[in-house]
Design a protein around this motif. Structure first.
Motif: not given
Lengths: 580, 193
Positions: A126-133, A253-263
């Motif tokens: 799993p990989m999370v990706e923040p966008s600010d502090s 915010g979670l870039v792995n794994p990526l959702p399918v239904k949400l998209l």
């Protein structure tokens, strides 16, 4: 309390608040401050490891030992740490474990701009990706929850614009994470084939569960607005909000794994669908594979460099403000070796000798720039030494008489030693110059095993570069002061000639170290200067031609004397000598 | 209120990071949302450096793009010219009239443009130019150029002087505080007659 924090500072704060107790890292811009600042919390044991592979293994070991642990590195550091990471995915964790990786879109201080998201996919993590502090802090806590909830290391991905931007953070208290009991469990931690077969199945089962998590986690968020839909993540979210404030946005915010239904649900609610992500089309490829109709994305915005609110607006066809321009050509201002830099004498000499220079990663990469222009190749940490060996094997015996490798003290410890052993073991005869400036310079002065101090500035046994070289089988080892250019040149000439491997250690501390006191600025004595401009050949930023003759800028000069040695007419003097 | 964008540009080593830290603290103390973006590492070492400071009710992007800056504070005049395209048409430019010669000029590959200030003034933008280096030397050290320029900048912003002084006390080591306060005051006085 509300405060302005760098993204890296907020990651460090997150580690503290989440009860992390072990951090091991190797410095690398833009990730370095995570570990430096984590070390300021007494509750966290933090160390500089010799390289990222070691750091990742220390963090995994601490996790298996029951502690919440972390390691931090730049994107190319993850290449070095990839070996333990791929198998850590199989073993899973005991205490939570986070690997923080900082990408460098735009290559502000890197040799490439690889996209770390591929590692999360390839290692099945799993990989999370923040966008600010603020998110840097909160995502660290989320990452530990995922790590312990799903028995997996978690990657936290930032980039230069998140790591090195300050924004407002609300800090909280530390929640201790007590040491978990350690129980021997070979099926989980001994990755020999029989056990690893079972663990691979566990990894795939974990990814399925994480896939369900991706559909519902609050890390992914929909902000409904108009009919235009944009799927984005990380720093691009901030740009998108400015370029298209009226659009509907799905922020991942979670870039792995990526959702399918949400998209799919989001795509169903908007008329047009754009994907905005820097570097590779990771989200876009996933969307297309799942049958989403994409209006625009990579094709319009491109694969290269950083985006911005302006580039996204332009790429997707929106008007942007006009600009006022300075019509004349403006000279570039590339970074340069500092005035008084101990590397200058080495590169002046190598340029003068006209040898092939196999370069490495550090401040001294700047020796490639004019007027020194001394470096032929720069690839990755340690490649100077091993690369030179290959170059010389390919080109025959005489090649070693016209080539050297240059590598810094910290880089040598990181991954230069193995290359040197390759040279001696395989009977090579290359010459290696180790630029020992007593510190890890480029990333902003971190201690390393050769300096005799730890990350917390505590004294520790100093690793001897000489003895390592000797133990590796090098018989010819010289130690020279690179500002003594005659002696340095003599040593290099001698070692190029001999038909056996040799090491020259050019040792002089970085001029920016607090222990190095600058001397008074030098001046060019008008009456003695013949305007031969020999002093200009060392590429010192303090010396430039003003009024048709060389002048020394007193605000830049640190009195290192190198230019004095260049002047055949004794025209460069101290202020007192001129007045005398 | 929308987002206000300020760019601080200069040469690595001139202390632009302290300047942005000071400004960020002032803006935070005044209840604004603030974002500051810096670049470390290779971009320093005497290279062209830029720091973006943005504030308002809600700030998203930490960076400023072309045509977007309300104010550019340039620590060196060639850098003012380099970053000009980032200024809004009605934006304001503060320039320290100092020359630091870049390496392509030192090697003779390029010329340092003549009369930069005059050419900038012809663009019809608001310009404040001053010799901050002399004022810094007057305060006691050439290194205080950054704080002199913050004094100049403070005169263009709607916050009382005490707020800036408080930020200085927070950001500067105690032993250099008096000198920096003097540098700040000299910069501020140079534009508030």
């Amino acid at each position: 309390m509300k405060q302005l924090m760098l993204g890296n500072q907020a990651v460090a704060r997150g580690l503290y608040e989440a009860g992390c107790s072990v951090v091991s890292s190797y410095p690398g811009t833009p990730s370095t401050e995570i570990t430096e600042l984590a070390s300021t919390y007494p509750e966290i044991y933090a160390e500089w490891a010799p390289n990222e592979k070691v750091a990742c293994e220390v963090a995994l070991g601490a996790s298996i030992g029951g502690a919440r642990s972390a390691c931090a590195m730049k994107h190319v550091g993850l290449n070095v740490a990839a070996d333990p990471l791929f198998t850590a995915s199989y073993t899973g964790i005991n205490g939570g474990m986070i690997l923080c990786v900082a990408d460098d879109q735009g290559m502000h201080s890197s040799q490439n701009e690889q996209d770390s998201r591929h590692y999360a996919q390839a290692a099945k993590l799993p990989m999370v990706e923040p966008s600010d502090s603020e998110e840097c802090l909160s995502f660290v806590k989320e990452a530990y929850a995922i790590s312990e909830g799903y028995d997996t290391p978690v990657i936290l991905r930032t980039c230069t614009r998140v790591a090195h931007s300050q924004s407002i953070v609300e800090t909280g208290d530390r929640a201790e994470a007590p040491l978990k009991p350690y129980e021997k469990n070979p099926k989980k931690y001994v990755m020999m084939p029989a056990n690893a077969i079972g663990r691979h199945a566990a990894v795939e089962a974990r990814m399925e569960k994480l896939q369900e998590f991706a559909e519902t986690t609050s890390l992914n968020r929909v902000e409904m607005g108009g009919n235009m839909g944009i799927i984005t993540s990380g720093i691009c979210y901030q740009y998108v909000k400015e370029a298209f404030p009226e659009a509907s946005v799905l922020k991942l915010g979670l870039v792995n794994p990526l959702p399918v239904k949400l998209l799919k649900d989001f795509a169903g609610k908007v008329d047009s669908l754009y994907i905005v992500e820097e570097l590779d089309p990771v989200i876009e490829t996933h969307c297309r594979a799942n049958g989403l109709r994409i209006t625009g994305g990579k094709k319009e915005l491109g694969l290269l460099g950083e985006y911005s609110q302006r580039s996204i607006a332009v790429g997707l066809g929106k008007e942007v403000p006009e600009t006022v321009n300075f019509e004349e050509e403006i000279p570039g201002r590339p970074p340069v070796l500092c005035p008084g830099c101990p590397h200058r004498g080495v590169f002046y000499t190598l340029h003068k000798l006209g040898v092939m220079v196999s370069g490495d990663i550090g401040c001294y990469t700047l020796g490639a720039l004019q007027p020194l222009g001394a470096i032929d190749t720069t690839i990755c940490m340690g490649a100077s030494v091993s690369g030179l060996h290959g170059f010389n094997i390919a080109r025959g015996k005489d090649s070693a008489k016209q080539s050297v490798a240059v590598i810094g003290d910290s880089t040598f410890i990181h991954s230069g030693i193995t290359g040197l052993i390759d040279i001696t073991y395989n009977k090579g005869c290359s010459t290696v110059v180790i630029l020992d400036n007593s510190i890890t310079g480029m990333t902003g002065h971190q201690q390393n095993p050769t300096t005799g101090f730890t990350l917390k500035n505590e004294p520790t046994p100093q690793v001897s570069i000489e003895k390592i070289c000797e133990a590796a089988g090098i018989k010819r080892i010289h130690v020279v002061d690179p500002n003594e250019i005659k002696e340095l040149e003599k040593a290099i000439r001698e070692e190029l000639e001999v038909e056996e491997p040799s090491v020259i250690i050019a040792r002089r501390p970085c001029v920016l170290l607090k222990s190095v006191k600058p001397k008074p600025a030098l001046v060019v004595e008008e009456k003695s200067c013949r305007n031969c401009r020999n002093c200009m050949r060392i590429g010192c930023p303090a010396i430039s031609i003003l009024g048709n003759k060389p002048q020394i800028d007193p605000t830049l000069c640190v009195g290192c004397d190198l230019c004095v040695k260049m002047c055949g007419f004794g025209a460069i003097k101290t202020q007192e000598e001129v007045q005398a | 209120m929308g987002t206000t964008s300020i760019i601080i540009v200069g040469v690595g080593g001139q202390g632009t990071l302290l300047a942005s830290k000071l400004l960020g603290n002032v803006l935070l103390s005044q209840g604004h949302d603030v974002k500051v973006s810096e670049v470390h590492g290779m971009s320093q070492r005497g290279g062209s450096v830029v720091t973006y400071v943005r504030y308002g009710e809600k700030v998203y992007s930490p960076i400023v793009t072309e045509g977007e800056a309300d104010l550019i504070l340039a620590f060196e005049r060639l850098e003012a010219a380099r970053w000009l395209s980032y200024l809004k048409k009605d934006g304001k430019l503060i320039v320290n009239d100092q020359r630091i010669t870049p390496m392509p000029v030192i090697t003779g590959a390029m010329e340092y443009p003549e009369n930069i200030l005059e050419k900038l003034k012809e663009k019809g933008i608001q310009i404040t130019a001053l010799d901050a280096l002399s004022l810094a030397e007057q305060a006691g050290t050439a290194k205080a150029v950054n704080v002199v320029l913050m004094g100049v900048l403070s005169a263009s912003m709607p916050f009382p002087e005490e707020i800036w002084q408080a930020a200085l006390e927070k950001c500067v080591p105690a032993k250099f505080l008096d000198m920096n306060k003097k540098a700040f005051a000299l910069g501020r006085a140079a534009v508030i007659k």
